[in-house]
Design a protein around this motif. Structure first.
Motif, PDB file in Angstrom:
ATOM      1  N   GLU A  73      37.914  81.321 -77.645  1.00 35.91           N
ATOM      2  CA  GLU A  73      37.772  79.972 -76.713  1.00 35.91           C
ATOM      3  C   GLU A  73      38.350  80.022 -75.606  1.00 35.91           C
ATOM      4  OE1 GLU A  73      39.986  77.693 -79.697  1.00 35.91           O
ATOM      5  OE2 GLU A  73      38.275  77.669 -81.123  1.00 35.91           O
ATOM      6  N   GLY A  74      37.811  79.441 -74.400  1.00 41.79           N
ATOM      7  CA  GLY A  74      38.411  79.420 -73.291  1.00 41.79           C
ATOM      8  C   GLY A  74      38.301  77.966 -72.508  1.00 41.79           C
ATOM      9  N   THR A  75      38.520  78.026 -71.268  1.00 41.42           N
ATOM     10  CA  THR A  75      38.555  76.910 -70.341  1.00 41.42           C
ATOM     11  C   THR A  75      37.793  77.770 -69.176  1.00 41.42           C
ATOM     12  OG1 THR A  75      40.305  75.526 -70.732  1.00 41.42           O
ATOM     13  CG2 THR A  75      39.280  75.224 -68.836  1.00 41.42           C
ATOM     14  N   TYR A  76      36.737  77.295 -68.786  1.00 45.95           N
ATOM     15  CA  TYR A  76      35.726  77.843 -67.659  1.00 45.95           C
ATOM     16  C   TYR A  76      36.268  76.852 -66.598  1.00 45.95           C
ATOM     17  CZ  TYR A  76      32.010  79.417 -64.660  1.00 45.95           C
ATOM     18  OH  TYR A  76      31.281  80.072 -63.860  1.00 45.95           O
ATOM     19  N   ARG A  77      37.023  77.121 -65.579  1.00 49.69           N
ATOM     20  CA  ARG A  77      37.362  76.238 -64.241  1.00 49.69           C
ATOM     21  C   ARG A  77      36.257  76.579 -63.343  1.00 49.69           C
ATOM     22  NH1 ARG A  77      42.324  77.256 -60.600  1.00 49.69           N
ATOM     23  NH2 ARG A  77      42.100  75.660 -59.040  1.00 49.69           N
ATOM     24  N   PHE A  78      35.480  75.624 -62.959  1.00 50.49           N
ATOM     25  CA  PHE A  78      34.449  75.682 -62.115  1.00 50.49           C
ATOM     26  C   PHE A  78      34.613  74.524 -60.850  1.00 50.49           C
ATOM     27  CE2 PHE A  78      29.865  75.009 -60.687  1.00 50.49           C
ATOM     28  CZ  PHE A  78      29.488  76.065 -60.371  1.00 50.49           C
ATOM     29  N   GLY A  79      34.667  74.903 -59.837  1.00 53.87           N
ATOM     30  CA  GLY A  79      34.920  73.838 -58.785  1.00 53.87           C
ATOM     31  C   GLY A  79      36.253  73.057 -59.084  1.00 53.87           C
ATOM     32  N   ASN A  80      35.744  71.709 -59.150  1.00 52.56           N
ATOM     33  CA  ASN A  80      36.969  70.647 -59.633  1.00 52.56           C
ATOM     34  C   ASN A  80      36.965  70.311 -61.017  1.00 52.56           C
ATOM     35  OD1 ASN A  80      37.970  70.624 -57.063  1.00 52.56           O
ATOM     36  ND2 ASN A  80      36.237  69.073 -56.466  1.00 52.56           N
ATOM     37  N   GLU A  81      35.944  71.041 -61.811  1.00 49.11           N
ATOM     38  CA  GLU A  81      36.109  70.930 -63.113  1.00 49.11           C
ATOM     39  C   GLU A  81      36.501  71.830 -63.996  1.00 49.11           C
ATOM     40  OE1 GLU A  81      34.483  67.817 -63.976  1.00 49.11           O
ATOM     41  OE2 GLU A  81      34.175  67.344 -61.799  1.00 49.11           O
ATOM     42  N   ARG A  82      36.581  71.495 -65.501  1.00 49.31           N
ATOM     43  CA  ARG A  82      36.924  72.578 -66.276  1.00 49.31           C
ATOM     44  C   ARG A  82      36.414  72.168 -67.635  1.00 49.31           C
ATOM     45  NH1 ARG A  82      42.432  74.869 -65.791  1.00 49.31           N
ATOM     46  NH2 ARG A  82      43.090  74.051 -63.373  1.00 49.31           N
TER      47      ARG A  82
END
Length: 167
Positions: A73-82
């Motif tokens: 499991e993880g967090t995909y940090r993309f631009g200003n979003e997570r």
């Protein structure tokens, strides 16, 4: 001597390189597109430990990337979003500016395992919004090693004519 490419790879047979940088970045990974005979498509496998990220937050101006989460499991940090991600999720990272900057952070308790697939441009510019750096590189198609690679900050820029004889 170049090893002969094979159209089949068994990821379990690949030797992973373990690396660590500071307290936040760590991975066991391998690139294997060239082993498949691919010259313009990069493919890799990575395992990121709990609480770590496999690379700094960055965006590509030319290359595109795609990630397929296999385990963890993880967090995909993309631009200003997570975005929370897990097994079976497919993540896109199109070329662009800081709005397409991205990286994966393992927020689970087990290793985050994923495939990464990317176009491999002959020339690329990457930006690192968190640190204000940029990377400029060129490579010879079909070769993994960069012919030219420079990491810096825009503050170190010089005038076009700087150092030129007679300028």
């Amino acid at each position: 001597m170049k090893t002969k490419a094979s159209p089949v790879i068994r990821p379990g047979n690949l030797e992973l390189e373990h690396w660590r940088q500071g307290s936040f970045f760590e991975s066991r990974d391998v690139s294997f597109g060239a082993h498949l005979g691919l010259t313009n498509l990069g493919i890799g496998y990575g395992e990121v430990p709990a609480g770590k990220a496999g690379c700094p937050f960055h965006n590509h101006h030319v290359e595109e990337e795609l990630f397929i989460i296999l385990e963890g499991e993880g967090t995909y940090r993309f631009g200003n979003e997570r975005y929370e991600v897990g097994p079976g999720d497919i993540l896109g990272a199109p070329a662009g500016g800081p709005e397409t900057a991205h990286h994966l952070i393992n927020t689970g308790s087990e290793p985050l395992k994923y495939l990464s697939i990317s176009t491999m441009a002959a020339t690329e510019i990457c930006e690192y919004p968190d640190s204000g750096k940029f990377l400029a590189k060129t490579r010879i198609p079909g070769e993994a090693k960069a012919r030219f690679r420079y990491i810096g900050r825009t503050e170190s820029a010089v005038d076009y004519w700087d150092g030129e004889p007679g300028a």
